[in-house]
Design a protein around this motif. Structure first.
Motif, PDB file in Angstrom:
ATOM      1  N   PRO A  79       0.816  -1.226   0.000  1.00  0.00           N
ATOM      2  CA  PRO A  79       0.000   0.000   0.000  1.00  0.00           C
ATOM      3  C   PRO A  79       0.847   1.272   0.000  1.00  0.00           C
ATOM      4  CG  PRO A  79       0.150  -0.877   2.221  1.00  0.00           C
ATOM      5  CD  PRO A  79       0.907  -1.840   1.329  1.00  0.00           C
ATOM      6  N   GLN A 103       0.534   0.448   8.998  1.00  0.00           N
ATOM      7  CA  GLN A 103       0.312   0.428   7.557  1.00  0.00           C
ATOM      8  C   GLN A 103       1.050  -0.707   6.860  1.00  0.00           C
ATOM      9  OE1 GLN A 103      -1.801   2.007   5.822  1.00  0.00           O
ATOM     10  NE2 GLN A 103      -1.018   2.965   3.982  1.00  0.00           N
ATOM     11  N   TRP A 156      -5.818  10.784   3.969  1.00  0.00           N
ATOM     12  CA  TRP A 156      -4.962  11.162   2.842  1.00  0.00           C
ATOM     13  C   TRP A 156      -3.681  11.835   3.347  1.00  0.00           C
ATOM     14  CZ3 TRP A 156      -2.548  15.267   0.562  1.00  0.00           C
ATOM     15  CH2 TRP A 156      -2.181  15.138  -0.787  1.00  0.00           C
ATOM     16  N   MET A 186       4.444   8.523   2.756  1.00  0.00           N
ATOM     17  CA  MET A 186       5.161   8.396   1.495  1.00  0.00           C
ATOM     18  C   MET A 186       6.322   9.378   1.403  1.00  0.00           C
ATOM     19  SD  MET A 186       2.082   7.622  -1.206  1.00  0.00           S
ATOM     20  CE  MET A 186       3.235   7.608  -2.567  1.00  0.00           C
ATOM     21  N   MET A 215     -10.398   8.130   0.479  1.00  0.00           N
ATOM     22  CA  MET A 215      -9.876   8.455   1.803  1.00  0.00           C
ATOM     23  C   MET A 215     -10.476   9.770   2.290  1.00  0.00           C
ATOM     24  SD  MET A 215      -5.781   7.932   1.175  1.00  0.00           S
ATOM     25  CE  MET A 215      -5.122   6.490   0.341  1.00  0.00           C
ATOM     26  N   LEU A 244      -0.651   7.054  -3.361  1.00  0.00           N
ATOM     27  CA  LEU A 244      -1.297   8.290  -2.939  1.00  0.00           C
ATOM     28  C   LEU A 244      -2.142   8.814  -4.094  1.00  0.00           C
ATOM     29  CD1 LEU A 244      -1.504  10.346  -0.603  1.00  0.00           C
ATOM     30  CD2 LEU A 244       0.240  11.683  -1.801  1.00  0.00           C
ATOM     31  N   GLN A 291      -2.221  11.409   6.248  1.00  0.00           N
ATOM     32  CA  GLN A 291      -1.374  10.377   6.848  1.00  0.00           C
ATOM     33  C   GLN A 291      -0.605   9.606   5.780  1.00  0.00           C
ATOM     34  OE1 GLN A 291      -3.729   7.835   9.377  1.00  0.00           O
ATOM     35  NE2 GLN A 291      -3.362   9.118  11.162  1.00  0.00           N
ATOM     36  N   GLN A 292      -1.307   9.211   4.713  1.00  0.00           N
ATOM     37  CA  GLN A 292      -0.655   8.476   3.632  1.00  0.00           C
ATOM     38  C   GLN A 292       0.397   9.337   2.949  1.00  0.00           C
ATOM     39  OE1 GLN A 292      -0.912   5.392   3.097  1.00  0.00           O
ATOM     40  NE2 GLN A 292      -0.831   4.817   0.939  1.00  0.00           N
TER      41      GLN A 292
END
Length: 251
Positions: A143, A241, A200, A207, A195, A146, A202-203
């Motif tokens: 995963p 994650q 979003w 990244m 999301m 984004l 957090q992701q």
């Protein structure tokens, strides 16, 4: 003499070994599907669907004809395989996908990228190409994606957050600056990225932290650079994650 255009190659699976200097490449596409793998260093692949971060333990599947660009903060050694899906059986994959590169798959990438592009259908190289595709089919998805929102208001907010990930002002302050209410902004992000704004962000921070760590920074510095309050909160979210700590992930 080997052709320069993999789309025109005789063989159904061909590879290229290249060195990429730091920077952002031009958007382009290929008629064949691609597998992109950085032997060393980290890269980010940008598409109209979103962006993907790839440390050395991950590769990216790109469907045929998908426009993309490569961004790197340091020089990388890249191996790319180009697959003619009309001539070699693979499970349909219409969206980009990050896959785990086990040691066997890594060696297969390196070997296949050095092979000529005109091998015959019953040759040893053809059998090797089939093994590569079989291993790809069994590889686990990771995963590291984004997605980008499409609505102009949501895109403005996404750009604001991406360019300044340390900005911890609440959504009640940021959403109006991008032209929408909190409720509207959350609805837009959920509809267009799957999301909430908070998920979003957090992701996005995860990244960006991956890029920074892969470029040589410490886990603590990366956590602060992308807006986490402390390294512990970053490590906890990372483990949730990805199932492992950042240190183990990069090992």
């Amino acid at each position: 003499m080997q052709l320069k255009d993999p789309d025109s190659a005789i063989a159904p699976v061909v590879g290229i070994a290249e060195r990429y200097d730091p920077g952002l490449g031009a958007m382009h596409h290929h008629a064949r599907a691609q597998i992109m793998y950085a032997v060393s260093g980290s890269m980010t692949v940008l598409t109209s669907r979103g962006s993907w971060v790839l440390p050395p333990s991950r590769a990216l599947w790109l469907p045929a004809n998908m426009r993309h660009a490569l961004k790197t903060s340091r020089a990388i050694e890249l191996r790319t395989l180009y697959i003619d899906e009309g001539r070699i059986a693979l499970s349909p994959r219409k969206e980009p996908m990050v896959i785990d590169v086990a040691p066997l798959l890594r060696e297969l990438f390196l070997t296949m990228a050095a092979k000529p592009w005109d091998y015959g259908a019953g040759s040893a190289n053809a059998r090797l190409a089939r093994v590569v595709c079989d291993q790809l089919a069994e590889s686990a998805q990771q995963p590291l994606y984004l997605p980008d929102p499409l609505d102009p208001r949501a895109r403005r907010l996404a750009t604001m957050l991406y360019e300044n990930p340390r900005d911890r002002r609440p959504l009640a302050v940021l959403a109006p600056l991008a032209g929408a209410s909190v409720r509207t902004m959350d609805r837009l992000f959920m509809a267009e990225t799957g999301m909430s704004v908070g998920m979003w962000v957090q992701q996005m921070r995860l990244m960006l932290a991956l890029e920074i760590i892969a470029a040589g920074s410490s886990i603590g510095d990366a956590a602060f650079d992308v807006g986490f309050e402390n390294p512990s909160s970053f490590i906890a979210l990372f483990r949730k994650q990805f199932g492992v700590t950042p240190a183990r992930y990069f090992r």
